[in-house]
Structure formats: C-alpha cells, structure tokens
Design an enzyme around this catalytic site. Sequence first.
Site, PDB file in Angstrom:
ATOM      1  N   ARG A 182       0.829  -1.210   0.000  1.00  0.00           N
ATOM      2  CA  ARG A 182       0.000   0.000   0.000  1.00  0.00           C
ATOM      3  C   ARG A 182       0.861   1.258   0.000  1.00  0.00           C
ATOM      4  O   ARG A 182       0.482   2.287  -0.563  1.00  0.00           O
ATOM      5  CB  ARG A 182      -1.000  -0.006   1.154  1.00  0.00           C
ATOM      6  CG  ARG A 182      -0.407  -0.182   2.523  1.00  0.00           C
ATOM      7  CD  ARG A 182      -1.515  -0.281   3.569  1.00  0.00           C
ATOM      8  NE  ARG A 182      -1.006  -0.690   4.853  1.00  0.00           N
ATOM      9  CZ  ARG A 182      -1.292  -0.090   6.007  1.00  0.00           C
ATOM     10  NH1 ARG A 182      -2.088   0.958   6.025  1.00  0.00           N
ATOM     11  NH2 ARG A 182      -0.805  -0.544   7.135  1.00  0.00           N
TER      12      ARG A 182
ATOM     13  N   SER B  94      -5.039   4.976   5.540  1.00  0.00           N
ATOM     14  CA  SER B  94      -4.688   3.550   5.514  1.00  0.00           C
ATOM     15  C   SER B  94      -4.370   3.060   4.106  1.00  0.00           C
ATOM     16  O   SER B  94      -3.466   2.262   3.905  1.00  0.00           O
ATOM     17  CB  SER B  94      -5.841   2.707   6.066  1.00  0.00           C
ATOM     18  OG  SER B  94      -6.064   3.016   7.412  1.00  0.00           O
TER      19      SER B  94
ATOM     20  N   GLU C  95     -19.451   3.566   0.218  1.00  0.00           N
ATOM     21  CA  GLU C  95     -18.710   2.924  -0.868  1.00  0.00           C
ATOM     22  C   GLU C  95     -19.530   2.794  -2.144  1.00  0.00           C
ATOM     23  O   GLU C  95     -19.001   2.937  -3.255  1.00  0.00           O
ATOM     24  CB  GLU C  95     -18.216   1.536  -0.427  1.00  0.00           C
ATOM     25  CG  GLU C  95     -17.179   1.583   0.689  1.00  0.00           C
ATOM     26  CD  GLU C  95     -17.763   1.839   2.078  1.00  0.00           C
ATOM     27  OE1 GLU C  95     -19.007   1.769   2.228  1.00  0.00           O
ATOM     28  OE2 GLU C  95     -16.993   2.099   3.019  1.00  0.00           O
TER      29      GLU C  95
ATOM     30  N   PHE D  45     -14.820  -3.666   1.889  1.00  0.00           N
ATOM     31  CA  PHE D  45     -15.798  -2.608   1.570  1.00  0.00           C
ATOM     32  C   PHE D  45     -15.821  -2.297   0.070  1.00  0.00           C
ATOM     33  O   PHE D  45     -16.834  -1.836  -0.454  1.00  0.00           O
ATOM     34  CB  PHE D  45     -15.480  -1.335   2.348  1.00  0.00           C
ATOM     35  CG  PHE D  45     -15.281  -1.559   3.821  1.00  0.00           C
ATOM     36  CD1 PHE D  45     -16.211  -2.280   4.556  1.00  0.00           C
ATOM     37  CD2 PHE D  45     -14.159  -1.072   4.464  1.00  0.00           C
ATOM     38  CE1 PHE D  45     -16.022  -2.504   5.912  1.00  0.00           C
ATOM     39  CE2 PHE D  45     -13.963  -1.292   5.830  1.00  0.00           C
ATOM     40  CZ  PHE D  45     -14.896  -2.017   6.550  1.00  0.00           C
TER      41      PHE D  45
ATOM     42  N   HIS E  36      -5.731  -4.155   2.528  1.00  0.00           N
ATOM     43  CA  HIS E  36      -6.302  -4.959   3.607  1.00  0.00           C
ATOM     44  C   HIS E  36      -7.069  -6.183   3.112  1.00  0.00           C
ATOM     45  O   HIS E  36      -8.148  -6.503   3.602  1.00  0.00           O
ATOM     46  CB  HIS E  36      -7.180  -4.101   4.530  1.00  0.00           C
ATOM     47  CG  HIS E  36      -6.408  -3.053   5.284  1.00  0.00           C
ATOM     48  ND1 HIS E  36      -5.705  -2.060   4.652  1.00  0.00           N
ATOM     49  CD2 HIS E  36      -6.228  -2.857   6.611  1.00  0.00           C
ATOM     50  CE1 HIS E  36      -5.125  -1.295   5.555  1.00  0.00           C
ATOM     51  NE2 HIS E  36      -5.403  -1.741   6.753  1.00  0.00           N
TER      52      HIS E  36
ATOM     53  N   ASP F 265      -8.305  -7.030  13.576  1.00  0.00           N
ATOM     54  CA  ASP F 265      -9.685  -6.604  13.308  1.00  0.00           C
ATOM     55  C   ASP F 265     -10.654  -7.781  13.146  1.00  0.00           C
ATOM     56  O   ASP F 265     -11.862  -7.624  13.294  1.00  0.00           O
ATOM     57  CB  ASP F 265      -9.746  -5.732  12.042  1.00  0.00           C
ATOM     58  CG  ASP F 265      -9.405  -4.276  12.343  1.00  0.00           C
ATOM     59  OD1 ASP F 265      -9.334  -3.924  13.538  1.00  0.00           O
ATOM     60  OD2 ASP F 265      -9.205  -3.508  11.397  1.00  0.00           O
TER      61      ASP F 265
ATOM     62  N   ARG G 175      -2.376  -5.141   4.036  1.00  0.00           N
ATOM     63  CA  ARG G 175      -2.075  -4.213   5.126  1.00  0.00           C
ATOM     64  C   ARG G 175      -0.610  -4.358   5.532  1.00  0.00           C
ATOM     65  O   ARG G 175       0.091  -3.370   5.745  1.00  0.00           O
ATOM     66  CB  ARG G 175      -2.970  -4.528   6.325  1.00  0.00           C
ATOM     67  CG  ARG G 175      -2.605  -3.721   7.547  1.00  0.00           C
ATOM     68  CD  ARG G 175      -3.496  -4.052   8.753  1.00  0.00           C
ATOM     69  NE  ARG G 175      -3.069  -3.275   9.896  1.00  0.00           N
ATOM     70  CZ  ARG G 175      -2.811  -3.772  11.089  1.00  0.00           C
ATOM     71  NH1 ARG G 175      -2.943  -5.058  11.325  1.00  0.00           N
ATOM     72  NH2 ARG G 175      -2.420  -2.993  12.077  1.00  0.00           N
TER      73      ARG G 175
END
Lengths: 282, 313
Positions: free
Chosen positions: B7, B34, B55, B80, B106, B114, B164
């Site tokens: 990322r 993020s 989204e 998402f 992610h 999470d 991530r």
Amino acid sequence: MQNELLNLETVAYQIRKEILKMTNSANSGHPGGSMSCVDILLCLYSKFLKHEPNKPEWEDRDYFILSKGHASPALYGVLAYEGYFPKDELMTFRKLGSRLQGHPERLFLKGVEITTGSLGQGLSVANGIALGLKLKKSEASVYCLIGDGELQEGQVWEAILSSGHRKLDNLCVILDRNGLQIDGFVEQVKGEEPIEEKIKSFNYNVIKIDGHNYSEIISAFEIFKRTKGKPTFIIANTVKGKGVSFMENNVDFHGKAPSNEELERGLKELDEHIERLERARS
Amino acid sequence: MEKKGTRDFYGKTLLELGRENARIVALDADLSASTKTCLFAKEFPERFFDCGVAEADMIGTAAGLSLCGFIPFVSTFAVFGTGRCYDQIRQSVCISKSNVKIVVTHGGITVGEDGATHQMLEDIALMTSLPNMRVIVPADAHQTSSVIRFIANEEGPFYVRLSREKFPVVYDEKNTFHLPYADVLKEGRDLAIFASGLMVHQALLVAKNLSKMNVDAEVLNVASIKPLAKETILNSAKKCKIAVTMEEHSIINGLGAQISSLLAEEFPIPVKRFGVEDRFGISGKPDQLIRFFELNPESLSHKIKLFIEKYSK
C-alpha cells in the site's frame, strides 16, 4: 410559445403511442413509469439539454442519466424523435440483436451515458459527472431522472448527501413522483413524505411542479439554470400510465405490456388526445 | 528479503502518476490514511474526492468521473470495495465498461486483529466472476508500482488487491507488468507451485524446504488471476505433472479454483489448493494467523510432501 408547447405535448402523446406499441411488440417492459416521465424527458431534450444527436459524444454536451432504467421505452422514444436513430428501430425493443436493450445500455446505444436498471445508482454517477465537469471548468450541466420507488434505495440518499455537500449547482435531479411502485402505493409500501423538507435539509434547491404541465416543467429547468451554490431537485408530480384511462394510476401496468386489445384501445385514446391538441393549436 | 508495504508503494506511485497526468483522480471512503491515497490527496486536493463512509456512492461517482475523461482510482479496504458495492461495480463499472480502477488494501487474513469482519477472503471470487473485470494481486511492493502504472494506461475496469502488512519483496524495482501475467521465479521439475500475493514469497520458502526433502519445486507468481496466463501455467503443469496453489483467500473460487479449472480442461493433473478453507477469519497477529491457518512454510511443506506421496504410489 403556446403553439410550441401544444406541439411538444402532441409529440409526447405520439411517443406514448410508441411506448404502447414497443412494449406490446416485446410482450414485456414497463409502460406505466415510461408514460409518467415522457413529458419531462421530451421537454428536457428538446428545449434544455445541449446535445448533438449526430455526435452523441460531443465533448461540450450536457449529460442525461435515466436512473430509473426501466423507463427505457420513454428514453428510446425521445431519442428516436430527436434523431438519434430511425423511429422504425423502436419496434426492435427488447428483441435479440437490438441496440434497444430492456434497460438502457451504454455499450449498445450511443446517447446512453451509463447502463442503468438496478435502481439507485444513477445519481452517484451524475454526481461524478458534475464533479468532472467542474474539474474541467466546463459550463455543461448534468440531469438525472429518478423514480419515487427508487428513492427507497439507500444509495440515492448517499448521493443526495454528496451533491448537497459538494454544492453541485450544475446538477439537476428530477423525481418522477407517480406515487406507485410494484407492490402498491409508495406511501403505503414505505412512505417518503415529506420529500420536499427532507431534500431541502440536504442543501438542495427544491421545486415542486406538475410533471405534465409544460409551462411548469420549463420554468423549473429555468430556475435550475439560474441557481448557484446548490443542486436542484425537481419534484414532478406525475400520473403513472398518463394518457390512457385504464392504465392511469393502475399499478398492474408497472411491468406489464398491453395486450393486443388494450393496445388498440390505448392507441385510440392517445389519438383522441392528439386530435384535441391539434384542434387547440389551430 | 527486505520487507516493503504494497500500500505504501501504491500511494507513492499514484502520486507520481498524478504529477504526470492531470486526468488521474482519486476517491476514497474515509480510509485515505490507511490506503495511502492521502499522499495524492495532499498534493492534489482538487483531484481527490473523499466520499465519506459510502462505498456504493463512491463507485458510482468514480464511474461518472470516468465518463468525463478522467481516470479514477478508487480505494478502500478489500471488504468494503467489493462486497459492499458489488452491484454498483457490476452495473456502473463492468456492464458499462467504465474506466474505473479499484485498488483495495487490507485483503486476506493478515489484516490481523480486526478479525473476520475486516478480513476479506471472497473478493477475488466476486471480482473474477464479473465480465470486463481484470483482477490482479501483485506479489510485492515493487510489482505493485508496475501494476499501478500499467492499469493507468490500460482502458477499462481493473481490480487490484493489496495488503495491510509489509512483506518481503521478490522483485527488484525494474519489474514491468503486462497482461496476462505469470512468471517462473524458481525452476523445478517435481511440483508446480502457483501462488499469488504475499503467498509468493512464502512459496519460495516452501520450495527451499522441499529441496531438502528431495523435491524440486517450480514456483510461479500468478499475478493476474483474470485473465490467466494460460500458456505459462500449462507449461509448468506439463513439466511437473502435479501442482499446488497458494493464496490468502478462500480456496473456493479464488486462484486455486481458477488454476484447477484450467488444468481440468486442458491438462488434468492432481492439484491441491492451499488457502483458507470454507470459513471466516479470526482476530490475532498476522504471523499468528498465517500459522493458525497453516499457511506458514513448515506446515505447507509437510502437507505438500504428503500430497506428493499420495499420488506417487
């Protein structure tokens, strides 16, 4: 002016005849919600929308998004009368090999900006166009027609929140408020009133009109053109199945084509409207 | 091997593209810090659109921007950016063939603490099912840069899945991308390992372990899951005649399923899929979860040995 409006109204009834013939010939489709929005669409395309039927991808055009894609017969009818394609082609609607897909498809027909059909998506796309036009410093506008059943989709409210927040004054939303959805009256299935207050609270300029009255439709679009700093939302009160007595406010004709006998009766009624308007014009 | 973040390299490359091309725009749904689109946002605030936690609206907005000639990059977490807005991707992006680039971070179990709600294990399944969509999982940070540059210049929808976690690089910075993409990172003759994403570097470790057990494994990075680089994949399958797949995704309808389908039709050989079985993830540290789901090199090497023995009898 008066004659011009009578002329437009006459063309709208001719397009309603096409809607009946197209859906009858396809033995499917959505005549009710097409007949409710045809006056608005015709008025928009013939008097306000900057567009070139021979050059649908003209860079400086205004954009129109039919978010309630099931009203495709109305859109196709208006596009044919505006010269996008021959009127004969209307009878290919929903048939194998046709450019006139059941719901409007971008990859099939020039003039359709984006594919719609699954409800609730058009206004987000219109927001993106409005943002893109501002980024390009273009003077063009984007118009988006949504249905009142469609207003129950959560995404529409996400999009209303976005355009109000971003003050997209180059965006005009028209709500085809015909009051009916497949399962019955909108206010009984899942009530939406007071729509005006709700939309106003999202930082929109809200105008309420009779969606079959050409003076009111024109004046609403003129107010939109003058409004700065917020998007416009026109609540157009309409009649589902407008123009044919046995189809008006009859939810059965949401997604059902007229039979041959109904077609004959419907065309006769629409011809009577056309004759009445022609008498008024002379 | 040095660890780098996919990322981070996405954010950096998007910023570079923004400097080179005024048509590049970026959208995010409240996760720009993020996903690293924040780097682009800081330098080009007028070309960055934070859509808030919405989204579905974001996908439509991106499609609209593409209709005005812009090249929108849409980012959020994998969960998402796919499941939450599948119908919007289907209609406003894929049926319409809009020029929208969905780049998510992610993906998979290495999201970690999470837990199941945020560990997306079905995104590849959803996105590969869509006509007009091309699906890419870069093997490391350097490949991420070349993928992002490639899709910016290629018309039409793309889905790119990033992680991530930082993880070891397998390519140098000169990696160039093309479609379809699969390449042989280590040659071998006894077993073909088809891997994607962060499982690629794991596969190289597995191959080292296997060589100690006298198994000479060939390791491929299958970065484009759709379209598949059929020829490269079939060549390795024909040479090795037994194969395994490794992915940080459900083994149902991910890389393993795509490879298995191809081989079943073109060159039927035994194939074992490694990934997450038919279940959701759980909370834990990323390296703990890799071990919990038995995707660590030791577990994989052991299971592969048993799989090879089963078919060599």
